[in-house]
Design a protein around this motif. Structure first.
Motif, PDB file in Angstrom:
ATOM      1  N   ARG A   1      41.307  34.620  49.016  1.00 55.48           N
ATOM      2  CA  ARG A   1      42.631  35.123  49.409  1.00 55.48           C
ATOM      3  C   ARG A   1      42.923  34.817  50.865  1.00 55.48           C
ATOM      4  O   ARG A   1      44.046  34.453  51.234  1.00 55.48           O
ATOM      5  CB  ARG A   1      42.675  36.634  49.171  1.00 55.48           C
ATOM      6  N   LEU A   2      41.919  34.915  51.700  1.00 55.61           N
ATOM      7  CA  LEU A   2      42.091  34.622  53.118  1.00 55.61           C
ATOM      8  C   LEU A   2      42.313  33.137  53.354  1.00 55.61           C
ATOM      9  O   LEU A   2      43.050  32.748  54.262  1.00 55.61           O
ATOM     10  CB  LEU A   2      40.860  35.105  53.887  1.00 55.61           C
ATOM     11  N   ARG A   3      41.666  32.302  52.564  1.00 49.17           N
ATOM     12  CA  ARG A   3      41.843  30.860  52.710  1.00 49.17           C
ATOM     13  C   ARG A   3      43.267  30.438  52.349  1.00 49.17           C
ATOM     14  O   ARG A   3      43.841  29.551  52.975  1.00 49.17           O
ATOM     15  CB  ARG A   3      40.840  30.132  51.819  1.00 49.17           C
ATOM     16  N   GLU A   4      43.869  31.109  51.354  1.00 49.32           N
ATOM     17  CA  GLU A   4      45.231  30.769  50.955  1.00 49.32           C
ATOM     18  C   GLU A   4      46.254  31.226  51.988  1.00 49.32           C
ATOM     19  O   GLU A   4      47.256  30.547  52.205  1.00 49.32           O
ATOM     20  CB  GLU A   4      45.538  31.398  49.594  1.00 49.32           C
ATOM     21  N   ASP A   5      46.015  32.356  52.605  1.00 45.65           N
ATOM     22  CA  ASP A   5      46.965  32.883  53.591  1.00 45.65           C
ATOM     23  C   ASP A   5      46.190  33.630  54.665  1.00 45.65           C
ATOM     24  O   ASP A   5      45.693  34.728  54.437  1.00 45.65           O
ATOM     25  CB  ASP A   5      47.978  33.819  52.917  1.00 45.65           C
ATOM     26  N   LEU A   6      46.082  33.017  55.846  1.00 49.02           N
ATOM     27  CA  LEU A   6      45.286  33.624  56.918  1.00 49.02           C
ATOM     28  C   LEU A   6      45.925  34.910  57.439  1.00 49.02           C
ATOM     29  O   LEU A   6      45.226  35.806  57.918  1.00 49.02           O
ATOM     30  CB  LEU A   6      45.121  32.622  58.069  1.00 49.02           C
ATOM     31  N   SER A   7      47.259  35.011  57.308  1.00 48.12           N
ATOM     32  CA  SER A   7      47.933  36.216  57.803  1.00 48.12           C
ATOM     33  C   SER A   7      47.645  37.441  56.954  1.00 48.12           C
ATOM     34  O   SER A   7      47.998  38.563  57.324  1.00 48.12           O
ATOM     35  CB  SER A   7      49.450  35.994  57.849  1.00 48.12           C
ATOM     36  N   SER A   8      46.989  37.243  55.819  1.00 49.40           N
ATOM     37  CA  SER A   8      46.661  38.384  54.960  1.00 49.40           C
ATOM     38  C   SER A   8      45.542  39.240  55.547  1.00 49.40           C
ATOM     39  O   SER A   8      45.132  40.216  54.931  1.00 49.40           O
ATOM     40  CB  SER A   8      46.253  37.900  53.563  1.00 49.40           C
TER      41      SER A   8
END
Length: 280
Positions: A79-86
């Motif tokens: 999940r972090l790889r797809e969206d770092l702002s998460s």
């Protein structure tokens, strides 16, 4: 749900993140899907349906603790790889999971170098520390507000008791006709000068001297904690000093007016200094 299926765990259908904090709902977008896991059900990832969650019963003999923990951090890392702002949406448990993962394993999962992953883990640690500081600050603020509320109630009770005592007090006890010090119009600076200076009339301005002379001797004596005789003596000294200053000002004005009215001599205007004549 049937209570016999307890415990009930609520997770995100996207990646299986456990939702155990009410504040976490404020960070989620609209139409977010959740999955309720009852009893021994576990969330598992399935590539065939685009990353949605499916439920599977514990029917295989594997080390469930190790596989569940590994699956947990991999899902969070994905999940972090797809969206770092998460990062801001991750729970404290998710942050701690990524921090505890070995750097090499997390770098392989994210497709980044170990140096980059070390910086990422440092950032995650900072976010976790900031949340802890915010929690502690909120707790301190609550304690401070409670202390203020308690102190306010104590002060209100003291004021009520003082008001009751003032209503029933005997004015004869003061010996000064019951004049309260609150009626004094002098500032604290003037009162301090009157108390501490050996000759206070020399240290006060003309305006302050005038204020002192206009005060009631009995009320001023109460404010200074003096007897009336000593207070009257100081007031007389202030009055004399004020009169002396007024005389000086009047004398100065008189000298200025005389100097302005005096006409200069004609000879002094044309030739203010005659040249010395030498003998023939």
């Amino acid at each position: 749900m049937d209570k016999s299926l307890a415990p009930i765990t609520l997770v995100l259908a996207e990646d299986g993140t456990i939702v155990d904090d009410d504040d976490y709902f404020l960070c989620l977008p609209s139409n977010t899907k959740f999955v309720a896991l009852a009893g021994n059900e576990k969330w598992a990832y399935n590539n065939s349906d685009g990353g949605t969650a499916w439920l599977s019963q514990e029917s295989v003999d594997v080390d469930e603790t190790d596989s569940g923990a590994e699956l947990k951090w991999k899902n969070v890392a994905r999940r972090l790889r797809e969206d770092l702002s998460s990062i801001v949406l991750l729970s404290e448990e998710d942050l701690q999971v990524l921090i505890d993962v070995p750097c090499a394993d997390l770098a392989q999962e994210l497709g980044q170098s170990c140096v980059t992953v070390q910086g990422l883990q440092s950032t995650l640690q900072q976010v976790l520390d900031q949340r802890e500081e915010a929690r502690q600050s909120r707790q301190l603020l609550e304690l401070y507000l409670q202390a203020l509320e308690k102190e306010g109630s104590i002060l209100s009770k003291q004021q009520e008791s003082r008001a009751g005592f003032g209503d029933g007090g005997d004015a004869v006890d003061t010996g000064l006709s019951g004049e309260p010090s609150s009626e004094i119009a002098l500032s604290n600076q003037i009162l301090t000068t009157l108390k501490e200076k050996p000759a206070p009339e020399l240290s006060l301005s003309s305006q302050d001297l005038e204020l002192v002379t206009k005060e009631d001797p009995k009320a001023l004596a109460v404010a200074l904690h003096w007897d009336v005789k000593k207070t009257e003596t100081v007031q007389q000294a202030c009055e004399q000093e004020l009169g002396l200053r007024l005389q000086q000002v009047q004398s100065l004005h008189s000298l200025r007016s005389i100097s302005a009215q005096r006409d200069p001599l004609p000879g002094d205007q044309q030739n203010p200094k005659r040249a010395r004549q030498e003998p023939a």
